[in-house]
Every structure is written in C-alpha cells, then in structure tokens.
Motif scaffolding. Structure first.
Motif, mmCIF file in Angstrom:
data_model
loop_
_atom_site.group_PDB
_atom_site.id
_atom_site.type_symbol
_atom_site.label_atom_id
_atom_site.label_comp_id
_atom_site.label_asym_id
_atom_site.label_seq_id
_atom_site.Cartn_x
_atom_site.Cartn_y
_atom_site.Cartn_z
ATOM 1 N N LYS A 180 10.964 5.750 -4.250
ATOM 2 C CA LYS A 180 9.711 6.444 -4.534
ATOM 3 C C LYS A 180 8.701 6.285 -3.403
ATOM 4 O O LYS A 180 7.727 7.044 -3.327
ATOM 5 C CB LYS A 180 9.124 5.959 -5.859
ATOM 6 C CG LYS A 180 8.757 4.484 -5.882
ATOM 7 C CD LYS A 180 8.315 4.015 -7.264
ATOM 8 C CE LYS A 180 7.026 4.657 -7.687
ATOM 9 N NZ LYS A 180 6.544 4.112 -8.990
ATOM 10 N N LEU A 181 8.909 5.286 -2.539
ATOM 11 C CA LEU A 181 8.058 5.069 -1.370
ATOM 12 C C LEU A 181 8.809 5.532 -0.128
ATOM 13 O O LEU A 181 10.028 5.371 -0.031
ATOM 14 C CB LEU A 181 7.690 3.596 -1.230
ATOM 15 C CG LEU A 181 6.978 2.926 -2.402
ATOM 16 C CD1 LEU A 181 6.686 1.467 -2.074
ATOM 17 C CD2 LEU A 181 5.684 3.664 -2.751
ATOM 18 N N ASP A 182 8.085 6.087 0.835
ATOM 19 C CA ASP A 182 8.755 6.448 2.073
ATOM 20 C C ASP A 182 8.994 5.199 2.907
ATOM 21 O O ASP A 182 8.603 4.088 2.524
ATOM 22 C CB ASP A 182 7.971 7.515 2.845
ATOM 23 C CG ASP A 182 6.589 7.038 3.325
ATOM 24 O OD1 ASP A 182 6.428 5.817 3.594
ATOM 25 O OD2 ASP A 182 5.686 7.883 3.440
ATOM 26 N N GLN A 183 9.625 5.376 4.046
ATOM 27 C CA GLN A 183 10.037 4.235 4.869
ATOM 28 C C GLN A 183 8.873 3.333 5.248
ATOM 29 O O GLN A 183 8.964 2.107 5.151
ATOM 30 C CB GLN A 183 10.722 4.771 6.136
ATOM 31 C CG GLN A 183 11.225 3.705 7.088
ATOM 32 C CD GLN A 183 11.934 4.327 8.282
ATOM 33 O OE1 GLN A 183 12.712 5.266 8.109
ATOM 34 N NE2 GLN A 183 11.672 3.816 9.466
ATOM 35 N N ASP A 184 7.764 3.915 5.666
ATOM 36 C CA ASP A 184 6.607 3.116 6.072
ATOM 37 C C ASP A 184 5.947 2.437 4.876
ATOM 38 O O ASP A 184 5.548 1.263 4.938
ATOM 39 C CB ASP A 184 5.584 3.998 6.790
ATOM 40 C CG ASP A 184 6.079 4.495 8.139
ATOM 41 O OD1 ASP A 184 6.954 3.816 8.731
ATOM 42 O OD2 ASP A 184 5.605 5.554 8.594
ATOM 43 N N GLN A 185 5.815 3.183 3.798
ATOM 44 C CA GLN A 185 5.206 2.605 2.590
ATOM 45 C C GLN A 185 6.038 1.446 2.049
ATOM 46 O O GLN A 185 5.486 0.429 1.604
ATOM 47 C CB GLN A 185 5.057 3.689 1.519
ATOM 48 C CG GLN A 185 4.027 4.747 1.828
ATOM 49 C CD GLN A 185 4.058 5.881 0.824
ATOM 50 O OE1 GLN A 185 5.120 6.233 0.277
ATOM 51 N NE2 GLN A 185 2.893 6.496 0.578
#
Length: 839
Positions: free
Chosen positions: A563-568
């Motif tokens: 649910k979070l992208d790579q950076d998040q």
C-alpha cells in the motif's frame, strides 16, 4: 433474640460507632505537648483518623499542609505512578539539620568508603526510611503515616528534639498510591453509618483485582531488586541517595492474626545477610515488644515470614548495610471486623502501626552509634571479601539481542552498580562476548553484595520452605550469556551514559527487507508493520544472503504490491526500526543460499487481535504482567475481557485469547462459545492453573505426571513443613529447544532457562516433534525443588500445542512473563501470538 445476645450486639455496635469519634489522644503519646500551629490531620482531611479510609488525594493534601507549616519537614514529588499520582517523600529532621542537609548526607555516604574510620559517629545522625502500604489494600500503614507526620511536626519537648537532631527520617507515606486509592474507594463506598463488623458484609469482600497491586496489577513488594516499575525506581533512587541505616515496611495480614515484627524464621535467612544484621533486628524488636506490651497488643516474631528473597522491602536493605524490618498487622479490611481475637477496628490497626513506627525511631536513636558502626563495618568487610574473593568480575551480553543486555544493565544502573565496556572480545566456557554487545561488572566495589544477589546461582539451602521464590538469577531470567571471571584485566571504559542501540534500516531496497527475530523488541516492530497493513511473511527455515545469515523466524517485507510506494515504505520502516531499536536490512535479490525469498517456506502473517481474560478466578498478577508486556513494552493493544460478560461478547474479531493462571467457573454456554471460537480458527493460550481447566473441559487432551512422597516419620508438628517442602515456590530450570519450531523462533541457542512455580507436570507427547521445549537431564539451574519433584520434572514438558478444529490450543505450565523482569521468555508468548497458525 435472647437478652444476652442482644446486650452483646448493642455493645459491639456502640463500640464500632464510637471509633468514628476517637480523637488523637487514642493514638498519640499524652505526656507531652503539641504545637498548635501545626494542622491536625482532621483539620485538613475532614474526618478523624480511622473514621474513613484515607484517599490518596487527601493524604497528599495533608502531607503538603504539614510540610508547609513545619520547619522540621521538607517535601518532594519524586515522580508519578502510571495513573499520574505523585510519589511523595517527606524528609523530617531538626531545622538545623535541614540547613546542613547536603553535608549530612555526604558524610553519611562516606560510611561506605575506605576512609570511613576517620568519621565522628557521635556527631552523625542515623537515617531511617519509613515506608507505608506498598500493598494498597493494607491501609493501616498509609493512615498511620498521617499520625507520624503530625507527631514529628507538632510534638514538643526534649525527647523529640533529641530524636530529630540525631535522626534523618525519610517518610514515604504511600508506597503504592494507585492501590491505596483503589482500596479506599471500595471500603468507603460500602461503609455504613452503623458499621457492620460481619466479615460477610460486602465491605470486606473486595472485588477483583483488589487494591493490593499497582495500576498494572504488579506486587510492588517484589520489585525492590528488579526495579521495573515507576514506584520502585523512585524509592530505589531515594534509597541510594541516602543509604539508610533502617528501613521499615508496614503491611497487613489476615484478620484473624495478631501483629508480626521481625526477625523472621531464623533458618530462612539468605546466606548473603550477615549474622550481625539479624542480631540488630532482634535488638530493635525489643523496642517494638515494649511499645505493643504497653497497649496490650498481641504479637509474634520468628514465625511464618523470612528474610530470603532480596526483592522485598524488608530484605533488600540486608545487602546494603542496613536493617530491614517487616511489620504485619492483622487487617480489618474495612472499618471493623469480627475476628477470632475479638472485634478488630480500623483505628486499632492504625494505632499499632503508629506505635511501631515510633518504637523504630526510638530504637534508631538509642542504637544510633551501633547502627552507624554496623554500616561502616559492613562495607569494610565487603572490601576485604572483594580482595580475597576468587571472582574478580562478571561479564554478560548477547550479540544477537542487545536490548535484553541493555535492560539488565539498566537494573545495575538503578542500583548504582558500576560496569564497564570490554577492552577486547573474549571467550569464556565456550561463550563469546563481543566488546560491542557485552558489559563487564568488576566485583571490587561497594555494591558487590547486590551484584552477588543479582547474578548468583544457588541450589543448596539450609531450609526447604520459602515465603517467596528461591531462585531469581537475573542473567538466566534475561536468557543472557554470562560468566564469572578470575581476573579483571579486560575491564575497559566505565559506562556513564547507558543507551539503547538506535535502530536503523541498513539500505534502501526496491526488492525486499529482512528483519532477524532475535532482538527483544522485534515483536513491537512487527506489530507496527502489520498494523500499517504492510504485507509481511515469516521464514520457516534459515538462509543466507550476501549481507549475512538469517535464522528461523526471519521477517520478510516485500517492496512490491504494498500500500506504500518504495520511498514511503523505506521511510516507514526507518521509523519503525528506530522506535523499536532493531536493524532491518534491505536486500536487492531474492536468490539466497537456502530458501529463496519467494519460497513457500515464507508464510504470510496476519495482524493479531489479542484479548486477555480477566476477572474473578483469574490471577491478577499474571494477567497484569501480560497487559503490561503488551501495553508498555510492545505498544500493542490488548482487550481485557471480563469473565462475567464473556458470553455476551462477539469473539470473532479476536485472533488470540490469553487465559492467565485461573480457576474459572464458566457456564456451559460460555465454555461452548470458547470451544466454537477456537474451532473456527482462534488461538487459545492458557497458563498454569488454566491448563487443568482446559483439559477438564475438553479443549485439549494431556497426560499428567506427579510425584508421590509418603510421610513415614513425619510428626503432626512437622506436617506443614513436610507439605511445604514439596512446593516449587519459584526456581529456574534448563530446557532444550527445537529451534525449528515456531514457538522457539528468535532464540539463538538450543538451551533456555525457564521459571517454574507450579507442580503441573505434563508428560511428553509420543511424537518428538510435538515436544519443542523439553527439560534437560539435569534441569535445575537455580532455586529449590524437592528430589522427588525433580525426578518427575525431567520427563515432562513446559509447553504443548494441540489442534482444535481450525484453531490451536497452546499451554504453558508456568509464567513466561514473571514479575516483568523475566525478559528471556517473553518471546515465547509473542511467538504464540504471531506464529500459532504455523505450529
């Protein structure tokens, strides 16, 4: 009703009613005058002493008022309880001593030093620490502290002036504010205008969890050595700030008893306690006897209670050059009760506690030189023992779990025990201690007796009966590697600022992150990750990558399809790692030596929703330790479900229900509801006495073993001692782990010390893989167990897990969370919570 009974009834009611009218003359010495400028307790709290149970807020109000009015008293707020109540301390002494208090304290602490022989003991005050009601539902102590504060502030004459010149009194009016408040609320709510002394009255039938304990239902009078709770931390800091000569601890016991003061049972004194300590205790006891004789109070000594476990207030001073004294008053448990010794009123219990508080101060004054000399001699003896002793240092640590190492070091810090870094890595008895993850404790220091009390193992005893536990070796409780050293050449820099390691994510990844399961706070990290809705897996087998070897139970967090992208995800995991003091490694490939990261041997984890059964029949201490573990250590929510309304609640939202040690009386409907919930996939965890309830109600099938001991030559007088010797009051035993089993994920070794206090002996399953934790051939590590029980124990197991439909029933024979300091086995419970599905 016949006329004789009616007369007795009227007399009882009249006497009980009269206790509300007792003025200070009932309690206070009457051969002196009192300063009218000092407020009486009644003028502040609004009622006479003993007419109502003092609530903590009113106790605080009076202590502030009397301190404000008297130049003999200063007051400090040393911290807060879990419920935010102040932990007050009154320092009481002559005004001229207050003007010079820092110098007096500095000189007093010099009694511990090598040059103490130059001190002029004649000019030094004795220091007395007087503590009240560490058990909140033993209230006569806290109520007596009102009288003591008033007397010390208001009494006039040569005797009190001499006492105050020669004594520094540290008055701790309520060692357990939260418990005092809880109990006072109960009895005051149920007080009648016409007090009913019938023991069956609701006033005397306090409901669960009762007021004995603190907010998390811990027994604070077992925490003087472990120092895990805020109330304990402040009192140990006060203790070390002053190093008193005498410490008193005012308690209550059963209503049909009388009054106890130490010494306790002579054969049950810990070997680290000097004989002189017991002699001084007995000499001080003569003053208590005289005070109680004067008012006709019955009492006893040298029975029932002992001086063994150093986690109690009356025993802790014995390894610090002081005399600890336990007082036990028969409890009215309300405002008045009929007992086998006649009518027991609350004011009477308060008066006895007040009288022995005064007799303590009289003894300290009269014996001042003797007490100061004893303290000086105690530390001189320690220096001689340290010089002659073969053990020069103790090293401890765990390279894979630095948080547990930190928390044991934290206890040493609280006791002002000095410890150091290692100069170089060392290997001792097959264990490697790395300088980055270990500490070394030199024995050549003033607190070496405390060090021994913390680290020693003991398996031989003069007596086979114990009031409390017989084994508590801290490095075993923490499951840390440790060893005694015959030389201290590897002592490095002293540790001044102790800090937990800062957690981190080693590198950013676009593939996956891995977290070893060894560190103590990994459950906290995993809970936060699952709470966020991050897809997470657990590795069922070891494997290796180019950045290291990963053990059973390694946590895998894929980067893709989250649910979070790579950076998040990186930012979130960095925050989790820092707050949980763990290392999370970023990896760039799924290829490994062993199971690859896409293997079916990585099992998907679900967010746990945990409930804890509480209420009537459940052991509140055990329940509180679980609640505290989740809430304070791992920052996980846990729902406390009372057994009284269990059958009316929807259990489907919970993945796990924990039943602490309990003797439950649930109806058939509720039992069937729990069985149905488990069969539908719920995970049920039972402890200690709950196991027998679970087997009797067909949640699982187990076979039990037992030891049989026939009393062939035991007399009637010896019967109680004979039976008591067959109890396992609390000892430590070695187990062997199947590390591949999910219950044992995170343990780096195949041996684990476990605490045991029950005689629930579960026979091994016929299939070896169903016995993931077994006792070793020579299991006793520290503490007492009878030979017969030890033989039976060897063939049994402390844990079993059985299927029930789609769910699991897991049982532990003993407490894995004992008293909040058994860090070494906390992970067993967390493994049962997170990984039950794969067992």
């Amino acid at each position: 009703m016949n006329r004789c009974l009616l007369t007795v009834f009227v007399l009882v009611v009249s006497f009980v009613k009269a206790q509300d009218q007792l003025d200070l003359s009932y309690h206070l010495p009457q051969n002196i005058t009192y300063d009218l400028s000092i407020p009486t307790p009644e003028s502040v709290i609004g009622h006479k002493i003993g007419a109502w149970h003092i609530t903590h807020d009113k106790l605080v109000e009076y202590m502030k008022a009397v301190s404000e009015a008297s130049d003999r008293i200063t007051i400090e707020d040393r911290g807060k309880t879990f419920e935010g109540r102040p932990l007050l301390l009154l320092t009481v002494t002559a005004p001229e001593n207050h003007e010079n208090i820092d110098a007096i304290r500095s000189d007093h602490l010099k009694l511990m030093k090598p040059d103490s022989g130059s001190l002029d003991l004649e000019s030094m005050p004795a220091v007395v620490y007087q503590g009240f009601s560490i058990h909140g539902n033993e209230p006569s102590g806290a109520n007596a502290s009102l009288l003591l504060a008033y007397y010390l502030a208001a009494a006039q004459g040569d005797d009190i002036e001499t006492l105050l010149r020669n004594t520094i009194i540290l008055l701790d009016p309520a060692l357990n504010p939260d418990g005092v408040q809880r109990f006072a609320s109960w009895v005051n709510v149920h007080k009648s205008e016409n007090i009913n002394p019938d023991p069956n009255d609701r006033e005397y039938q306090e409901v669960w969890p009762k007021g004995r304990t603190n907010h998390y239902w811990f027994d604070l009078n077992r925490d003087w050595l472990p120092v895990q709770l805020p109330e304990s931390k402040v009192r140990i800091r006060t203790y070390n700030k002053w190093m008193p000569n005498v410490l008193t601890d005012h308690h209550e016991m059963s209503s049909n008893a009388t009054y106890f003061f130490q010494p306790g049972v002579p054969s049950r004194v810990h070997p680290l306690t000097p004989q002189k300590n017991q002699e001084l205790t007995k000499e001080i006891g003569n003053y208590h006897a005289e005070a109680l004789d004067e008012i006709g109070t019955l009492y006893f000594t040298e029975e029932r209670y002992d001086d063994y476990y150093y986690g109690k207030g009356s025993t802790f001073p014995d390894i610090n050059g002081a005399v600890g004294i336990l007082f036990e008053q028969a409890s009215s448990r309300g405002h008045a009760q009929e007992t086998t010794n006649g009518l027991l009123t609350f004011p009477f219990t308060i008066r006895n506690q007040f009288k022995t508080a005064l007799s303590t101060l009289k003894a300290a004054g009269d014996m001042r030189n003797e007490l100061l000399s004893y303290q000086r001699d105690f530390f001189n003896t320690i220096r001689n023992e340290n010089a002659k002793g073969s053990v020069k240092a103790i090293v401890f640590g765990d390279k894979k779990d630095q948080a547990k190492t930190y928390h044991l070091a934290e206890i040493l810090k609280e006791h002002q025990i000095k410890f150091n870094l290692l100069k170089e890595d060392i290997s001792v008895n097959g264990k490697t201690f790395e300088k980055t993850s270990s500490y070394i404790v030199p024995m050549d220091q003033e607190k070496s007796k405390v060090i021994k009390a913390i680290f020693e193992k003991r398996t031989t005893f003069k007596d086979s009966l114990f009031y409390d536990i017989s084994g508590w070796t801290f490095p075993l409780a923490f499951n840390l590697d440790y060893s005694e050293l015959r030389a201290s050449g590897n002592v490095g820099t002293i540790v001044e600022n102790l800090k937990l390691n800062k957690g981190t994510v080693s590198s950013k990844s676009n593939y996956a992150y891995l977290m070893q399961w060894h560190e103590y706070y990994t459950p906290k990290a995993l809970a936060k990750i699952l709470e966020k809705g991050i897809r997470t897996k657990v590795g069922m087998r070891p494997f290796s990558t180019n950045n290291g070897t990963y053990d059973y139970g390694t946590i895998l967090i894929p980067v893709q399809n989250q649910k979070l992208d790579q950076d998040q995800l990186y930012d979130f995991l960095s925050e989790v790692a820092e707050n949980s003091h763990v290392v999370i490694n970023g990896v760039q490939t799924g290829l490994t030596e062993g199971i690859d990261l896409g293997s079916s041997q990585f099992k998907t984890l679900e967010k746990p929703k945990v409930a804890l059964l509480v209420g009537h029949g459940v052991k509140s201490n055990d329940a509180g330790e679980v609640w505290h573990l989740f809430d304070q250590r791992y920052q996980m929510t846990i729902s406390k479900l009372d057994v009284s309304y269990l059958k009316t609640k929807d259990l489907s939202k919970y993945t796990t229900i924990i039943i602490p040690s309990a003797t439950l009386k649930l109806d058939t409907e509720t039992i069937n509801k729990l069985i149905s919930w488990t069969k539908q996939g719920g995970n049920l965890i039972g402890y200690k006495k709950a196991i027998k309830w679970l087997t009797s109600n067909k949640f699982l099938e187990l076979e039990y073993a037992s030891a049989t001991v026939e009393p062939k030559t035991v007399t009637f007088e010896q019967k109680a001692d004979f039976k008591g010797a067959q109890n396992i009051g609390g000892a430590i035993f070695e187990t062997k782990l199947d590390r591949s089993h999910p219950i044992n994920f995170g343990f780096k070794d195949d041996k684990l010390p476990m605490f045991r206090s029950t005689k629930i002996f579960i026979k091994q399953d016929s299939l070896s893989y169903n016995n993931p934790i077994k006792y070793t051939e020579k299991p006793l590590l520290s503490g007492y167990i009878s030979k017969q029980n030890l033989e039976v124990l060897k063939e049994t197991v402390p844990f079993q897990v059985k299927k029930l439909g789609k769910g699991k029933v897991m049982v532990f024979t003993d407490n894995t969370n004992f008293r909040g300091f058994w860090f070494g086995t906390n992970k067993l419970l967390m493994n049962a919570v997170f990984f039950a599905k794969f067992m």
